[in-house]
Design a protein around this motif. Structure first.
Motif, PDB file in Angstrom:
ATOM      1  N   LEU A  43     -10.159  12.841   1.834  1.00 24.40           N
ATOM      2  CA  LEU A  43     -10.767  11.515   1.824  1.00 24.40           C
ATOM      3  C   LEU A  43     -11.228  11.144   0.415  1.00 24.40           C
ATOM      4  O   LEU A  43     -10.979  10.028  -0.060  1.00 24.40           O
ATOM      5  CB  LEU A  43     -11.934  11.473   2.812  1.00 24.40           C
ATOM      6  N   GLU A  47      -9.854   7.999  -1.818  1.00 26.07           N
ATOM      7  CA  GLU A  47     -10.769   7.004  -2.388  1.00 26.07           C
ATOM      8  C   GLU A  47     -10.575   6.884  -3.894  1.00 26.07           C
ATOM      9  O   GLU A  47     -10.559   5.769  -4.435  1.00 26.07           O
ATOM     10  CB  GLU A  47     -12.212   7.377  -2.068  1.00 26.07           C
ATOM     11  N   TYR A  73     -16.443  10.065   8.448  1.00 25.30           N
ATOM     12  CA  TYR A  73     -16.535   8.773   7.777  1.00 25.30           C
ATOM     13  C   TYR A  73     -17.990   8.316   7.650  1.00 25.30           C
ATOM     14  O   TYR A  73     -18.409   7.850   6.595  1.00 25.30           O
ATOM     15  CB  TYR A  73     -15.680   7.727   8.490  1.00 25.30           C
ATOM     16  N   TYR A  78     -19.239   5.452   5.099  1.00 26.90           N
ATOM     17  CA  TYR A  78     -18.553   4.349   5.779  1.00 26.90           C
ATOM     18  C   TYR A  78     -19.467   3.752   6.844  1.00 26.90           C
ATOM     19  O   TYR A  78     -20.231   4.467   7.481  1.00 26.90           O
ATOM     20  CB  TYR A  78     -17.255   4.835   6.433  1.00 26.90           C
ATOM     21  N   LYS A  98     -16.291   0.800   3.243  1.00 25.80           N
ATOM     22  CA  LYS A  98     -17.181   1.419   2.254  1.00 25.80           C
ATOM     23  C   LYS A  98     -16.906   0.782   0.900  1.00 25.80           C
ATOM     24  O   LYS A  98     -15.750   0.579   0.535  1.00 25.80           O
ATOM     25  CB  LYS A  98     -16.875   2.928   2.189  1.00 25.80           C
TER      26      LYS A  98
END
Length: 105
Positions: A43, A47, A73, A78, A98
């Motif tokens: 993740l 990002e 998340y 998020y 986010k």
């Protein structure tokens, strides 16, 4: 991380929805690899890739029953948002977003 050989254990992609917004697509970690921080690492990488493409916000969607993904998340900043995909059933899918960059948590 766990020693799980030389097989792929996860995947994911990023696509731009507009000049400021990216979407995470098809993020997945194999059952054998879960619980070792690979999802969080993947993740973060996605990002950073979105940031490198100029995104200031990132969005994703997952199933409401996918409690592990929802927890990941949530724990990485998020927050729930309205669905950004026409026709999605909010009883089945959960959209999250986010901010990216210096204002990220």
């Amino acid at each position: 991380m766990a020693d799980i050989g030389e097989e792929a254990v996860g995947c994911g992609g990023v696509r731009l929805l507009d000049e400021n917004t990216a979407e995470i697509k098809r993020m997945y970690v194999s059952n054998e690899a879960r619980g070792h921080g690979i999802g969080r690492h993947l993740l973060e990488h996605l990002e950073q890739h979105a940031l490198s493409r100029g995104a200031t916000r990132i969005m994703l969607e997952t199933g409401r029953r996918n409690t592990a993904a929802l927890a990941l998340y949530h724990n990485t900043g998020y927050t729930p948002c309205p669905s950004y995909v026409a026709g999605r059933d909010h009883h089945v899918n959960r959209a999250m977003t986010k901010p990216l960059g210096s204002s990220s948590p």
